[in-house]
Scaffold this motif. Structure first.
Motif, PDB file in Angstrom:
ATOM      1  N   LEU A  56     -33.352   5.990  -6.203  1.00 58.28           N
ATOM      2  CA  LEU A  56     -32.679   6.172  -7.495  1.00 58.28           C
ATOM      3  C   LEU A  56     -32.633   4.868  -8.282  1.00 58.28           C
ATOM      4  CD1 LEU A  56     -30.848   8.361  -9.062  1.00 58.28           C
ATOM      5  CD2 LEU A  56     -28.970   6.986  -8.196  1.00 58.28           C
ATOM      6  N   VAL A  57     -32.424   3.769  -7.597  1.00 65.77           N
ATOM      7  CA  VAL A  57     -32.314   2.494  -8.301  1.00 65.77           C
ATOM      8  C   VAL A  57     -33.607   1.686  -8.209  1.00 65.77           C
ATOM      9  CG1 VAL A  57     -29.820   2.366  -8.016  1.00 65.77           C
ATOM     10  CG2 VAL A  57     -31.284   1.343  -6.290  1.00 65.77           C
ATOM     11  N   ASN A  58     -34.685   2.363  -7.887  1.00 64.16           N
ATOM     12  CA  ASN A  58     -36.025   1.744  -7.825  1.00 64.16           C
ATOM     13  C   ASN A  58     -36.088   0.540  -6.894  1.00 64.16           C
ATOM     14  OD1 ASN A  58     -36.642   3.576  -9.834  1.00 64.16           O
ATOM     15  ND2 ASN A  58     -36.133   2.104 -11.444  1.00 64.16           N
ATOM     16  N   LEU A  59     -35.521   0.664  -5.739  1.00 66.04           N
ATOM     17  CA  LEU A  59     -35.569  -0.469  -4.815  1.00 66.04           C
ATOM     18  C   LEU A  59     -36.210  -0.066  -3.481  1.00 66.04           C
ATOM     19  CD1 LEU A  59     -32.130  -2.257  -5.229  1.00 66.04           C
ATOM     20  CD2 LEU A  59     -34.357  -3.173  -5.789  1.00 66.04           C
ATOM     21  N   SER A  60     -36.930   1.044  -3.497  1.00 67.97           N
ATOM     22  CA  SER A  60     -37.483   1.552  -2.241  1.00 67.97           C
ATOM     23  C   SER A  60     -38.375   0.518  -1.555  1.00 67.97           C
ATOM     24  CB  SER A  60     -38.289   2.811  -2.508  1.00 67.97           C
ATOM     25  OG  SER A  60     -37.443   3.799  -3.004  1.00 67.97           O
ATOM     26  N   ASP A  61     -39.106  -0.245  -2.368  1.00 69.61           N
ATOM     27  CA  ASP A  61     -40.024  -1.207  -1.761  1.00 69.61           C
ATOM     28  C   ASP A  61     -39.289  -2.442  -1.219  1.00 69.61           C
ATOM     29  OD1 ASP A  61     -39.384  -1.535  -4.424  1.00 69.61           O
ATOM     30  OD2 ASP A  61     -41.057  -2.901  -4.802  1.00 69.61           O
ATOM     31  N   LYS A  62     -38.008  -2.578  -1.586  1.00 75.21           N
ATOM     32  CA  LYS A  62     -37.246  -3.746  -1.115  1.00 75.21           C
ATOM     33  C   LYS A  62     -36.318  -3.377   0.036  1.00 75.21           C
ATOM     34  CE  LYS A  62     -38.748  -6.529  -4.328  1.00 75.21           C
ATOM     35  NZ  LYS A  62     -39.544  -7.714  -4.010  1.00 75.21           N
ATOM     36  N   LYS A  63     -36.597  -2.265   0.632  1.00 69.27           N
ATOM     37  CA  LYS A  63     -35.736  -1.709   1.669  1.00 69.27           C
ATOM     38  C   LYS A  63     -35.354  -2.715   2.749  1.00 69.27           C
ATOM     39  CE  LYS A  63     -36.251   1.977   4.985  1.00 69.27           C
ATOM     40  NZ  LYS A  63     -37.105   3.040   5.477  1.00 69.27           N
ATOM     41  N   ASP A  64     -36.335  -3.449   3.245  1.00 74.55           N
ATOM     42  CA  ASP A  64     -36.072  -4.335   4.375  1.00 74.55           C
ATOM     43  C   ASP A  64     -35.897  -5.788   3.960  1.00 74.55           C
ATOM     44  OD1 ASP A  64     -36.178  -2.260   6.268  1.00 74.55           O
ATOM     45  OD2 ASP A  64     -38.367  -2.262   6.117  1.00 74.55           O
ATOM     46  N   THR A  65     -35.816  -6.035   2.654  1.00 72.98           N
ATOM     47  CA  THR A  65     -35.622  -7.406   2.199  1.00 72.98           C
ATOM     48  C   THR A  65     -34.168  -7.806   2.396  1.00 72.98           C
ATOM     49  OG1 THR A  65     -37.158  -6.799   0.463  1.00 72.98           O
ATOM     50  CG2 THR A  65     -36.125  -8.960   0.279  1.00 72.98           C
ATOM     51  N   ASP A  66     -33.994  -9.064   2.733  1.00 73.21           N
ATOM     52  CA  ASP A  66     -32.641  -9.597   2.843  1.00 73.21           C
ATOM     53  C   ASP A  66     -31.943  -9.478   1.493  1.00 73.21           C
ATOM     54  OD1 ASP A  66     -31.988 -10.457   5.370  1.00 73.21           O
ATOM     55  OD2 ASP A  66     -31.353 -12.407   4.608  1.00 73.21           O
ATOM     56  N   VAL A  67     -30.702  -9.068   1.513  1.00 78.08           N
ATOM     57  CA  VAL A  67     -29.986  -8.888   0.257  1.00 78.08           C
ATOM     58  C   VAL A  67     -29.956 -10.189  -0.534  1.00 78.08           C
ATOM     59  CG1 VAL A  67     -27.739  -8.406  -0.722  1.00 78.08           C
ATOM     60  CG2 VAL A  67     -28.580  -7.011   1.122  1.00 78.08           C
ATOM     61  N   ASN A  68     -29.830 -11.287   0.191  1.00 80.34           N
ATOM     62  CA  ASN A  68     -29.759 -12.583  -0.474  1.00 80.34           C
ATOM     63  C   ASN A  68     -31.046 -12.942  -1.196  1.00 80.34           C
ATOM     64  OD1 ASN A  68     -27.245 -13.616  -0.344  1.00 80.34           O
ATOM     65  ND2 ASN A  68     -27.827 -15.407   0.836  1.00 80.34           N
ATOM     66  N   GLY A  69     -32.125 -12.358  -0.752  1.00 77.81           N
ATOM     67  CA  GLY A  69     -33.409 -12.691  -1.354  1.00 77.81           C
ATOM     68  C   GLY A  69     -33.746 -11.855  -2.579  1.00 77.81           C
ATOM     69  N   LEU A  70     -32.856 -10.968  -2.954  1.00 77.66           N
ATOM     70  CA  LEU A  70     -33.127 -10.123  -4.119  1.00 77.66           C
ATOM     71  C   LEU A  70     -32.794 -10.870  -5.403  1.00 77.66           C
ATOM     72  CD1 LEU A  70     -31.605  -6.725  -2.950  1.00 77.66           C
ATOM     73  CD2 LEU A  70     -34.002  -7.354  -3.008  1.00 77.66           C
ATOM     74  N   SER A  71     -33.459 -10.475  -6.482  1.00 73.20           N
ATOM     75  CA  SER A  71     -33.153 -11.095  -7.774  1.00 73.20           C
ATOM     76  C   SER A  71     -31.833 -10.530  -8.291  1.00 73.20           C
ATOM     77  CB  SER A  71     -34.272 -10.803  -8.757  1.00 73.20           C
ATOM     78  OG  SER A  71     -34.199  -9.462  -9.152  1.00 73.20           O
ATOM     79  N   ARG A  72     -31.375 -11.145  -9.362  1.00 71.35           N
ATOM     80  CA  ARG A  72     -30.080 -10.748  -9.905  1.00 71.35           C
ATOM     81  C   ARG A  72     -30.060  -9.273 -10.326  1.00 71.35           C
ATOM     82  NH1 ARG A  72     -25.687 -13.737 -11.598  1.00 71.35           N
ATOM     83  NH2 ARG A  72     -24.367 -12.525 -12.963  1.00 71.35           N
ATOM     84  N   GLY A  73     -31.123  -8.884 -10.991  1.00 70.16           N
ATOM     85  CA  GLY A  73     -31.204  -7.493 -11.451  1.00 70.16           C
ATOM     86  C   GLY A  73     -31.234  -6.527 -10.285  1.00 70.16           C
ATOM     87  N   MET A  74     -31.986  -6.924  -9.254  1.00 69.82           N
ATOM     88  CA  MET A  74     -32.083  -6.052  -8.080  1.00 69.82           C
ATOM     89  C   MET A  74     -30.746  -5.952  -7.373  1.00 69.82           C
ATOM     90  SD  MET A  74     -35.656  -7.287  -6.480  1.00 69.82           S
ATOM     91  CE  MET A  74     -37.198  -7.120  -7.336  1.00 69.82           C
ATOM     92  N   LYS A  75     -30.073  -7.093  -7.251  1.00 70.58           N
ATOM     93  CA  LYS A  75     -28.758  -7.083  -6.604  1.00 70.58           C
ATOM     94  C   LYS A  75     -27.826  -6.168  -7.369  1.00 70.58           C
ATOM     95  CE  LYS A  75     -28.388 -11.645  -4.532  1.00 70.58           C
ATOM     96  NZ  LYS A  75     -27.841 -12.979  -4.745  1.00 70.58           N
ATOM     97  N   GLN A  76     -27.903  -6.271  -8.690  1.00 72.54           N
ATOM     98  CA  GLN A  76     -27.031  -5.453  -9.527  1.00 72.54           C
ATOM     99  C   GLN A  76     -27.295  -3.977  -9.273  1.00 72.54           C
ATOM    100  OE1 GLN A  76     -24.636  -6.853 -11.915  1.00 72.54           O
ATOM    101  NE2 GLN A  76     -23.997  -4.808 -11.388  1.00 72.54           N
ATOM    102  N   ARG A  77     -28.583  -3.644  -9.140  1.00 69.29           N
ATOM    103  CA  ARG A  77     -28.937  -2.250  -8.908  1.00 69.29           C
ATOM    104  C   ARG A  77     -28.530  -1.815  -7.507  1.00 69.29           C
ATOM    105  NH1 ARG A  77     -34.895  -1.804  -9.993  1.00 69.29           N
ATOM    106  NH2 ARG A  77     -34.851  -4.048 -10.326  1.00 69.29           N
ATOM    107  N   LEU A  78     -28.653  -2.747  -6.581  1.00 68.85           N
ATOM    108  CA  LEU A  78     -28.243  -2.419  -5.208  1.00 68.85           C
ATOM    109  C   LEU A  78     -26.737  -2.152  -5.166  1.00 68.85           C
ATOM    110  CD1 LEU A  78     -29.099  -2.217  -2.243  1.00 68.85           C
ATOM    111  CD2 LEU A  78     -28.477  -4.607  -1.993  1.00 68.85           C
ATOM    112  N   CYS A  79     -26.001  -2.983  -5.899  1.00 68.73           N
ATOM    113  CA  CYS A  79     -24.550  -2.783  -5.947  1.00 68.73           C
ATOM    114  C   CYS A  79     -24.217  -1.440  -6.577  1.00 68.73           C
ATOM    115  CB  CYS A  79     -23.873  -3.902  -6.732  1.00 68.73           C
ATOM    116  SG  CYS A  79     -23.818  -5.430  -5.813  1.00 68.73           S
ATOM    117  N   LEU A  80     -25.006  -1.068  -7.558  1.00 65.04           N
ATOM    118  CA  LEU A  80     -24.806   0.226  -8.191  1.00 65.04           C
ATOM    119  C   LEU A  80     -25.052   1.336  -7.172  1.00 65.04           C
ATOM    120  CD1 LEU A  80     -24.192   1.467 -10.925  1.00 65.04           C
ATOM    121  CD2 LEU A  80     -26.626   1.558 -11.360  1.00 65.04           C
TER     122      LEU A  80
END
Lengths: 439, 315
Positions: free
Chosen positions: B119-143
């Protein structure tokens, strides 16, 4: 987006505990700490067994040497635990606060009690695991025997209670403070104070009772009817010592492994030594003294439970909200903010109603007016209704007019109109803006 | 849906919320605008049970849930302006953790995490460390984290702050998508035009007080009305124009700039027309007559700066 069809009343599994057990336990940090602890007590093992080997070569060796090996190991572990437990537990909740994850966690279904439970039990399990990791070294005593498995198990249980007890201090201060460093320091200080105070307490209290008894007995003028030397029975006060983890350890080892100096072998033994004088009523047969360690354990677990409950209470952001209190607040509130009362009705009527069907610009004005009214309240300037505001704004408008004057002579005519504007405060920003564009 | 009634919150001597009342209907994408320190975050934190109001109540679906933690937690979700992510957790583990915090485990949680990441277009970042995500991605993950338990109401505290235009666009699309699912979303921001692009209605808060609430159309209309009417007349007729305008109750202020008159007018379109016709009826040659383009920024500034600065100066 599949909604859970049947939401359980309570969470089946503690999320915090589960996460820390499955994810955080995989960290290399855990392994390193475990290794360090084992390395720390390894020299004791090596020293003892080297000594035994040498002794056996020369002539013979007592089984008691192994008992002393166990005693040394348990005491060392106890002090290591005393040292590292605050460091590990005191950050458990405050780190969440620092990482700002606690807020998010608090908005989930988890209650503060569950969060505290999860945090606490994960620390305790981790520390227990560390103690457990040293058990192979302890089990070396079975090579020669002399200690039963049950005795070792008893010592293990006691160590677990110690961990549980000391950890609760860390979690308590962690939930109390926002800063991990403060929490760690507080935990160390309070733990030290606690241990020193509780270890001194039974002896101090018994001493006081003793001197009181002496006073009563020897003061023949006033207390001539008191003929026993121990009129006040203060012996039970020795049980205040059961709150002390160090005394518990001392007693537990004395009961299981034994110290070899016969009478001084445990708290009970110590009491027998000084019993006749200090504790005339208690003997070494006294059940309370014999059950020192179990009593101690129960007390400490109770203490831990209360500690954690208080921590959970402190962690709750909306603590103390109940209906009766809310009503009390509601009753008090209007009196407190009497000055703001004037602003309330204006807003209550204007904003929602106007927003639905009125002319929007009026909405803005009404809202802005109410904002002004509110401002006078919040700034706590009681006697400034709308008029002074307007009066003040007029100069601002007049200021703008001279500027306009320079550009066109006719604008003098605008002066009669400005008073109309002055009635409405809202016009001011627009006026200033115009002046700005003209410049 | 959400009914906030007379909230008060005091920090020391400062009223963060001063008799704050607000109504948000179901399915609305509500924009909550105010300058820094106006009380947006305070309101949200009270609504999700992270803060205790001094006085007042929040009614969600007809019930005051502030005292019922679990019921409130099931209904609402809060995405704060900070990320609050755990280090050394992958995005998938992060969602899993919060799913279990809501009592969703194992396969169900697997499925849910999968769906939310999609839903938040992060399927490809599934196994990435949360800390390694960009700001926008983190925001979407939080959502995504906020959606774990399928809440009815979402509180987003400045979700777009610090995002680049692309990330902002993506976030906006996701929010619109969610809104179409029937969720009530409340977004706070200090930028009105930004919210105006996606919200269905807007409330403006100023110093702990709701000063304006309305649908986005009403806000736009209000913005349009807040700008002055420009009238161009013959220079020699200006005196006459002033006389006529003075009698008009809707005219607040007139300034002249050569032959152009700027009229601050509070009436609606009809009254605007009446003013024009009255000018013409009195023999004025009106060369042009138009309203300036209203901007939301101007409207916001007008509402918000109307009181406070003067108040401060006085104090």
């Amino acid at each position: 987006m599949s909604k859970a069809e049947t939401k359980p009343k309570k969470n089946k599994r503690n999320a915090v505990l589960y996460k820390e057990m499955t994810v955080d336990m995989k960290k290399p940090k855990i392994m390193i700490i475990m290794l360090l602890i084992n390395l720390f007590i390894l020299p004791i093992t090596l020293g003892f067994f080297l000594g035994i080997a040498i002794a056996v070569f020369n002539n013979a060796c007592s089984y008691r040497v192994l008992a002393w090996y166990l005693i040394a190991m348990v005491y060392t572990e106890f002090f290591i635990l005393l040292l590292i437990t605050p460091a590990i537990t005191a950050g458990s909740v405050s780190l969440e606060k620092e990482r700002q994850t606690l807020d998010v966690l608090l908005t989930t279904r988890m209650t503060t009690w569950e969060i505290i439970k999860g945090k606490y039990s994960s620390s305790v399990l981790f520390l227990s695991l560390m103690v457990l990791s040293t058990f192979p070294l302890l089990a070396l005593v079975f090579i020669y025997g002399g200690i039963s498995l049950l005795q070792l198990f008893y010592v293990g249980v006691m160590m677990f209670v110690l961990i549980a007890f000391v950890s609760s201090f860390g979690v308590f201060f962690s939930s109390l403070t926002k800063n991990t460093i403060v929490s760690v320091i507080l935990t160390y200080i309070v733990l030290m104070l606690y241990i020193s105070v509780t270890i001194a307490m039974p002896f101090t209290l018994l001493g006081i009772v003793k001197s009181l008894n002496d006073y009563l007995y020897y003061d023949t003028t006033y207390f001539s009817n008191i003929i026993t030397k121990d009129f006040i029975n203060g012996d039970f006060l020795v049980m205040t010592g059961t709150f002390n983890p160090l005394l518990m350890l001392f007693d537990c080892i004395g009961h299981t492994i034994g110290y070899d100096f016969s009478d001084l072998g445990s708290v009970k033994g110590m009491i027998t030594i000084c019993g006749t004088d200090i504790m005339p009523h208690f003997t070494d047969k006294n059940i309370m003294v014999n059950l020192w360690t179990p009593i101690s354990m129960i007390e400490m677990l109770l203490f831990t439970f209360i500690n954690l409950r208080i921590s959970a209470f402190f962690l709750n952001p909306v603590k103390g909200r109940n209906k009766s209190e809310k009503k009390a607040v509601a009753a008090k509130k209007p009196a407190n903010t009497a000055s703001s009362a004037s602003a309330e009705p204006v807003v209550a009527e204007s904003t929602p109603a106007a927003s639905v069907n009125d002319v929007p610009i009026n909405t803005v004005n009404a809202a802005a007016e109410s904002a002004n009214a509110a401002s006078t309240v919040t700034e706590t300037v009681p006697s400034t209704p709308a008029e002074p505001v307007a009066a003040e704004s007029t100069p601002a408008v007049n200021e703008s007019t001279p500027v306009v004057n320079e550009s066109t002579p006719i604008v003098n005519e605008s002066a009669p109109i400005t008073p109309v504007a002055a009635e409405n405060v809202n016009a001011t920003p627009v006026a200033n803006e115009n002046a700005g564009t003209e410049n | 849906m959400i009914e906030i009634k007379h909230l008060y919150k005091k920090y020391g001597r400062f009223y963060a919320l001063n008799d704050f009342s607000l109504n948000v209907q179901q399915g609305e994408l509500f924009g909550f605008v105010g300058s820094n320190g106006a009380g947006k975050t305070t309101t949200m934190r009270i609504c999700v049970g992270l803060l205790k109001a001094d006085h007042g109540e929040v009614i969600i679906d007809g019930k005051n849930l502030l005292s019922d933690h679990r019921a409130l937690a099931d209904k609402v979700s809060y995405v704060p302006d900070y990320f609050g992510v755990y280090k050394s957790l992958s995005a998938w583990e992060y969602l899993h953790f919060f799913a279990s915090a809501y009592g969703i485990y194992d396969e169900e949680a697997d499925k849910l995490s999968e769906e939310l990441l999609e839903l938040v277009n992060l399927s490809d970042k599934k196994d990435t460390d949360v800390n390694g995500l960009s700001r926008g991605m983190k925001q979407r993950l939080c959502l995504a984290r906020g959606l774990v338990h399928n809440p009815d109401i979402l509180f987003l505290d400045e979700p777009a702050s610090g995002l680049d235009p692309k990330a902002r666009y993506e976030l906006k699309e996701i929010l619109k998508n969610l809104s179409s699912m029937g969720k009530t979303i409340i977004i706070s921001s200090h930028i009105l035009p930004e919210l105006a692009e996606m919200c269905t209605s807007v409330g403006i808060i100023d110093r702990g007080h709701l000063v304006l609430q309305g649908s986005i159309e009403e806000i736009h209309r209000a913005a349009a009305m807040s700008s002055p009417i420009n009238v161009t007349v013959n220079e020699n007729q200006i005196d006459q124009v002033f006389d006529i305008l003075q009698t008009n109750p809707f005219v607040q202020k007139v300034t002249a700039q050569g032959s152009i008159l700027k009229i601050v007018f509070t009436g609606n379109k009809e009254e605007e027309g009446q003013m024009l016709s009255s000018l013409i009826a009195n023999g004025i040659t009106v060369n042009s007559f138009y309203r300036e383009e209203g901007s939301l920024e101007n409207l916001f500034m007008q509402i918000v700066t109307a009181g406070p600065e003067k108040g401060k100066r006085r104090a």
